[in-house]
Design a protein around this motif. Sequence first.
Motif, short mmCIF file in Angstrom:
data_model
loop_
_atom_site.label_atom_id
_atom_site.label_comp_id
_atom_site.label_asym_id
_atom_site.label_seq_id
_atom_site.Cartn_x
_atom_site.Cartn_y
_atom_site.Cartn_z
N CYS A 157 -1.71 3.66 34.43
CA CYS A 157 -3.05 3.97 34.92
C CYS A 157 -2.96 4.13 36.43
CB CYS A 157 -4.04 2.88 34.54
SG CYS A 157 -5.64 3.11 35.33
N ALA A 159 -5.37 4.51 38.55
CA ALA A 159 -6.41 3.76 39.27
C ALA A 159 -6.01 2.30 39.45
CB ALA A 159 -7.73 3.85 38.52
N CYS A 160 -5.36 1.73 38.44
CA CYS A 160 -4.93 0.32 38.51
C CYS A 160 -3.53 0.20 39.11
CB CYS A 160 -4.95 -0.32 37.13
SG CYS A 160 -6.58 -0.40 36.38
N HIS A 170 -9.38 4.04 31.30
CA HIS A 170 -9.75 3.24 32.47
C HIS A 170 -11.27 3.27 32.56
CE1 HIS A 170 -9.35 1.42 36.43
NE2 HIS A 170 -10.36 2.20 36.76
N LYS A 177 -11.60 -1.45 35.38
CA LYS A 177 -10.29 -1.82 34.87
C LYS A 177 -10.01 -1.12 33.53
CE LYS A 177 -9.71 -6.01 33.41
NZ LYS A 177 -9.72 -7.48 33.25
N CYS A 178 -8.77 -1.24 33.11
CA CYS A 178 -8.38 -0.52 31.90
C CYS A 178 -8.85 -1.25 30.64
CB CYS A 178 -6.86 -0.42 31.83
SG CYS A 178 -6.20 0.77 32.97
ZN ZN Z 1 -6.90 1.29 34.94
#
Ligand code: ZN
Length: 373
Positions: A157, A159-160, A170, A177-178
């Motif tokens: 991911c 973004a994370c 996500h 969060k995922c």
């Molecule tokens: Zn994520």
Amino acid sequence: MTPRTKPLISIGLTDPVRRFVGDIDDEDDGHDLPRKRWYHYIPLCWAVFLMLLPHPSLLLLLVSYTWRIQHSHIRFLVHLAVTYTLTFLMFSSLIVILARDPGPVTSPARDEVETEDMSLAEALLAGEADDDMEREKAAGRWCRKCCAPRPERAHHCSACGRCVLKFDHHCVWLGYKCIGHRTHTAFVHFLLCVTLLSIYVVVLAFNTVLYAFANPYAIDETTPLHALFLTFYGAVIALVIGSFFMYHMYLMITNQTTFEHLSPFLLLRYLPPQPAPDGNPLNARPHTLSYEFLSHPQRRLLKDAHGQIRLYDVGWRRNVAQVFGWDRPRGWLVRLICGGGGKGDGRTWPRNPRADELLARLAVGLTDLEKEG
Ligand SMILES: [Zn+2]
Ligand SMILES: [Zn+2]
């Protein structure tokens, strides 16, 4: 001989990773993750606000209609119990989603409760970690961004900034969060509770609206307005979240994640090796097809095949059991209260026996189109 300070289980996958990448924090896997900013929590606050918004109107409706007009204390208590039990269940699964790691791709030893002991064969293989690393890379089970093995169905991911086991999506609404292997069941539970609560409130409020139309002088002025608001609000939430829930039910029954369902290019990871010119299976090479370099007809073929190949579909009962099944004696209670995480370790998944044949056909089709192109 020096005493063994580490269990066998911890040297299988992490040591080569740590030799490969020196900057991974040894104390906590979360330390090298991108930091969350305060504004990432705005959608969550908004979601919680939307979840609490109808409650003043709901309480007013229960008191002024069910208690005062219907004079039914039992109905009042039943409605109160149902709505607040669903609210409690909804918040309990939300807390699990927010508090739990969605699926850490670390050594099995570092996983908490769901880890099972390594088998003897795996322990013996642990010494061949470097070979494992090469094998994982060749098989497409290696995350170049984390420089670490990526188990089956795990995905990175961006973004994370990390890989997540059985990555679903996500979620910006629920804590930025995922949703992964360890929170997917809680997520479906959450959607179910929101949908059920919305439907219940719509039925309750719509009955009050009907009563107010039939008996305009028997009810005060504000209650019908609250009932109208609840009917409209509940219907919108039931439609939006209910369709999302139905979509996740479909994914669960067919054993797909949102990411797998929306990403045809994932099939390229699972294509069988190309046969060697000399016919020796030991010399077979892995496919090197990349989605960016596929021609238009190849992409079309891939998308068509994606609609038919369900890699992990092992029958709807077993598919549902992977999400809502339990191993522990009172596992059903956890499923009921907060959903919890998926069954199993999140790393190994039974494959659909038909999928290999379809993948082999897809590989041949893609190779033929490449030759034509
Ligand atoms: Zn994520
Ligand atoms: Zn990764």
